[in-house]
Design a protein around this motif. Structure first.
Motif, PDB file in Angstrom:
ATOM      1  N   ARG A  48       0.834  -1.210   0.000  1.00 48.32           N
ATOM      2  CA  ARG A  48       0.000   0.000   0.000  1.00 48.32           C
ATOM      3  C   ARG A  48       0.865   1.254   0.000  1.00 48.32           C
ATOM      4  O   ARG A  48       0.557   2.226  -0.689  1.00 48.32           O
ATOM      5  CB  ARG A  48      -0.921   0.012   1.219  1.00 48.32           C
ATOM      6  N   ARG A  51       2.216   1.683  -3.464  1.00 47.82           N
ATOM      7  CA  ARG A  51       1.166   2.099  -4.390  1.00 47.82           C
ATOM      8  C   ARG A  51       0.811   3.571  -4.189  1.00 47.82           C
ATOM      9  O   ARG A  51       0.637   4.309  -5.145  1.00 47.82           O
ATOM     10  CB  ARG A  51      -0.059   1.208  -4.185  1.00 47.82           C
ATOM     11  N   HIS A  52       0.709   4.001  -2.920  1.00 48.96           N
ATOM     12  CA  HIS A  52       0.381   5.404  -2.652  1.00 48.96           C
ATOM     13  C   HIS A  52       1.529   6.336  -3.030  1.00 48.96           C
ATOM     14  O   HIS A  52       1.308   7.503  -3.328  1.00 48.96           O
ATOM     15  CB  HIS A  52       0.000   5.602  -1.190  1.00 48.96           C
ATOM     16  N   GLY A  53       2.745   5.806  -3.024  1.00 51.15           N
ATOM     17  CA  GLY A  53       3.893   6.589  -3.466  1.00 51.15           C
ATOM     18  C   GLY A  53       4.100   6.527  -4.964  1.00 51.15           C
ATOM     19  O   GLY A  53       5.107   7.011  -5.468  1.00 51.15           O
ATOM     20  N   LYS A  54       3.144   5.882  -5.671  1.00 47.58           N
ATOM     21  CA  LYS A  54       3.201   5.729  -7.117  1.00 47.58           C
ATOM     22  C   LYS A  54       4.486   5.041  -7.571  1.00 47.58           C
ATOM     23  O   LYS A  54       5.086   5.387  -8.594  1.00 47.58           O
ATOM     24  CB  LYS A  54       3.025   7.066  -7.815  1.00 47.58           C
ATOM     25  N   CYS A  55       4.915   4.063  -6.783  1.00 46.39           N
ATOM     26  CA  CYS A  55       6.109   3.283  -7.114  1.00 46.39           C
ATOM     27  C   CYS A  55       5.691   1.910  -7.618  1.00 46.39           C
ATOM     28  O   CYS A  55       4.667   1.374  -7.209  1.00 46.39           O
ATOM     29  CB  CYS A  55       7.002   3.111  -5.892  1.00 46.39           C
ATOM     30  N   THR A  56       6.488   1.355  -8.491  1.00 47.16           N
ATOM     31  CA  THR A  56       6.216   0.009  -8.987  1.00 47.16           C
ATOM     32  C   THR A  56       7.076  -1.035  -8.303  1.00 47.16           C
ATOM     33  O   THR A  56       6.860  -2.225  -8.480  1.00 47.16           O
ATOM     34  CB  THR A  56       6.462  -0.062 -10.506  1.00 47.16           C
ATOM     35  N   ASP A  62       9.386   1.002   2.422  1.00 44.45           N
ATOM     36  CA  ASP A  62       7.968   0.652   2.497  1.00 44.45           C
ATOM     37  C   ASP A  62       7.722  -0.395   3.581  1.00 44.45           C
ATOM     38  O   ASP A  62       6.758  -0.298   4.341  1.00 44.45           O
ATOM     39  CB  ASP A  62       7.471   0.128   1.151  1.00 44.45           C
TER      40      ASP A  62
END
Length: 128
Positions: A48, A51-56, A62
């Motif tokens: 999460r 995803r919220h950090g717009k990382c793949t 994290d």
């Protein structure tokens, strides 16, 4: 109970931590399912954050933030990103600079003279 972690793995960890009196009767299997549940919970929370950090890519930061949010203290484990490895610069005669990890020196005479060298458990393969 079948899952990612088996009771044999829990018994091996208990032996490595010098816990020799692990009760029989499915305790190791219950601990294995509990470990699997908590790892799933931590990784779900860490994903999460990614995803919220717009990382793949899931990073150690994290996972560390997931530990903090879930109020889990990583006992016996240092913080995942607090201590970076120290590199030593080696200057070759020709070519670019090279950096290597700084290792501690090992006295081989002392290692050879030690009587008890722990041997890890053999690798086993199973079909799935």
């Amino acid at each position: 109970m079948s899952g990612i972690y088996h009771a044999d793995s829990i018994k091996d960890v208990a032996e490595s931590l010098i816990i020799s009196n692990l009760p029989e009767g499915g305790v190791a299997a219950m601990l294995a399912s509990d470990v699997e549940y908590h790892l799933h919970q931590i990784l779900e929370e860490a994903s999460r954050f990614a995803r919220h950090g717009k990382c793949t890519t899931l990073t150690t930061t994290d996972v560390d933030q997931a530990f903090r949010v879930l109020n889990i203290e990583a006992s016996g484990v240092r913080s995942l990103w607090a201590e970076c490895p120290s590199f030593k610069k080696a200057v070759p005669a020709v070519g670019p600079r090279v950096y290597a990890l700084q290792d501690e020196e090992i006295d081989f005479d002392k290692v050879v003279k030690e009587e008890e060298i722990p041997v890890p458990r053999a690798v086993s393969w199973t079909a799935h």
